[in-house]
Design an enzyme around this catalytic site. Structure first.
Site, PDB file in Angstrom:
ATOM      1  N   TRP A  31       0.949  -1.203   0.163  1.00 47.93           N
ATOM      2  CA  TRP A  31      -0.123  -0.068  -0.117  1.00 47.93           C
ATOM      3  C   TRP A  31       0.910   1.390  -0.062  1.00 47.93           C
ATOM      4  CZ3 TRP A  31      -5.102   1.993   0.905  1.00 47.93           C
ATOM      5  CH2 TRP A  31      -6.257   1.177   0.537  1.00 47.93           C
ATOM      6  N   SER A  65       0.087  -2.548   5.503  1.00 50.15           N
ATOM      7  CA  SER A  65       0.731  -2.450   6.828  1.00 50.15           C
ATOM      8  C   SER A  65       0.195  -3.403   7.788  1.00 50.15           C
ATOM      9  CB  SER A  65       0.666  -1.108   7.323  1.00 50.15           C
ATOM     10  OG  SER A  65       1.367  -0.263   6.500  1.00 50.15           O
ATOM     11  N   GLU A  67      -0.350  -6.443   7.413  1.00 52.98           N
ATOM     12  CA  GLU A  67       0.298  -7.549   7.087  1.00 52.98           C
ATOM     13  C   GLU A  67       1.708  -7.720   7.537  1.00 52.98           C
ATOM     14  OE1 GLU A  67      -2.167  -6.543   4.683  1.00 52.98           O
ATOM     15  OE2 GLU A  67      -3.647  -7.808   5.837  1.00 52.98           O
ATOM     16  N   VAL A  90       0.609   4.311   6.595  1.00 51.11           N
ATOM     17  CA  VAL A  90      -0.711   4.721   6.676  1.00 51.11           C
ATOM     18  C   VAL A  90      -1.119   6.073   6.537  1.00 51.11           C
ATOM     19  CG1 VAL A  90      -2.596   3.761   7.953  1.00 51.11           C
ATOM     20  CG2 VAL A  90      -0.514   2.363   8.062  1.00 51.11           C
ATOM     21  N   THR A  95     -12.350   6.653   7.279  1.00 42.40           N
ATOM     22  CA  THR A  95     -12.716   5.938   8.157  1.00 42.40           C
ATOM     23  C   THR A  95     -11.855   5.614   9.296  1.00 42.40           C
ATOM     24  OG1 THR A  95     -11.844   3.964   7.125  1.00 42.40           O
ATOM     25  CG2 THR A  95     -13.959   4.733   6.334  1.00 42.40           C
ATOM     26  N   HIS A  97     -10.257   2.761   9.676  1.00 42.75           N
ATOM     27  CA  HIS A  97      -9.166   1.998   9.152  1.00 42.75           C
ATOM     28  C   HIS A  97      -7.759   2.301   9.736  1.00 42.75           C
ATOM     29  CE1 HIS A  97     -10.699  -1.151   6.168  1.00 42.75           C
ATOM     30  NE2 HIS A  97      -9.444  -1.353   6.557  1.00 42.75           N
ATOM     31  N   PHE A 122       9.697  -0.491  14.165  1.00 42.99           N
ATOM     32  CA  PHE A 122       8.701   0.111  13.574  1.00 42.99           C
ATOM     33  C   PHE A 122       8.806   1.288  12.528  1.00 42.99           C
ATOM     34  CE2 PHE A 122       5.078   3.063  14.072  1.00 42.99           C
ATOM     35  CZ  PHE A 122       3.982   1.955  13.963  1.00 42.99           C
TER      36      PHE A 122
END
Ligand code: DLZ
Length: 171
Positions: A31, A65, A67, A90, A95, A97, A122
């Protein structure tokens, strides 16, 4: 406090642990792939510039992300690694999400680190806009992929320090 924040994109190699014998996994989310591709390039180039050879770096692509945790675990289970770098982006949408994904991957990687003793880094951008993400993947705020690689080397170095000095929770 902003004044004490460190920009690890600018780093002094001589202050880092010797990375030449270290092995790394890198999990990359598809993504926002332009951004995550730039993060990957930053991380990869940094490892190489610190003396890690290409065959000591194992990359895996995952769909999003969310996954990254499963992808990182796959890497750690299939290769002998000193740290796993997880890269994603991200971007806040309309929404919820965003909240679920960020929370899940942060918790997932923390759990993996604590349970396995292996550092899972991270390297996920969590931004309001694509512009902010660009600024942090090779723009005016550096490249968080570089910072993730430096963090991985530092954490992997801690591990070998611990082994050398035989320290641990048990004393
Ligand atoms: C579904 C989704 C959305 C809305 N946004 C992002 C994003 O900004 N960045 C990202 O890495 N992934 C996103 N995803 C996909 C999820 O991470 C995941 O791949 C799907 O929910 C399937 O589990």
């Amino acid at each position: 406090m902003a004044s004490v924040q460190q920009n690890l994109s600018v780093f002094d190699k001589s202050q880092l642990p010797d990375a030449t014998k270290m092995h790394f996994g890198i999990a990359v989310a598809e993504w926002n792939s332009v951004i995550t591709g730039a993060l990957y390039q930053g991380a990869y180039d940094t490892l190489i510039s610190c003396g890690v050879s290409p065959d000591q770096i194992h990359k895996i692509d995952v769909p999003g992300s969310f996954e990254l945790t499963a992808g990182a675990k796959f890497l750690a289970s299939n290769y002998k690694l000193d740290a796993v770098i997880c890269l994603g982006c991200v971007i806040q949408g309309e929404t919820r999400h965003f909240d679920f994904i960020c929370q899940a991957v942060a918790n997932g990687l923390t759990n993996l680190s604590v349970m396995s003793g292996l550092p899972f880094i991270f390297g996920v951008l969590t931004t309001d806009t694509e512009e902010q993400a660009k600024e942090r993947s090779g723009g005016k705020h550096g490249n968080k992929g570089i910072e993730a690689a430096i963090t991985a080397i530092k954490m992997a170095g801690l591990k070998s320090q611990k082994t050398k000095n035989k320290i641990g929770f048990g004393g």
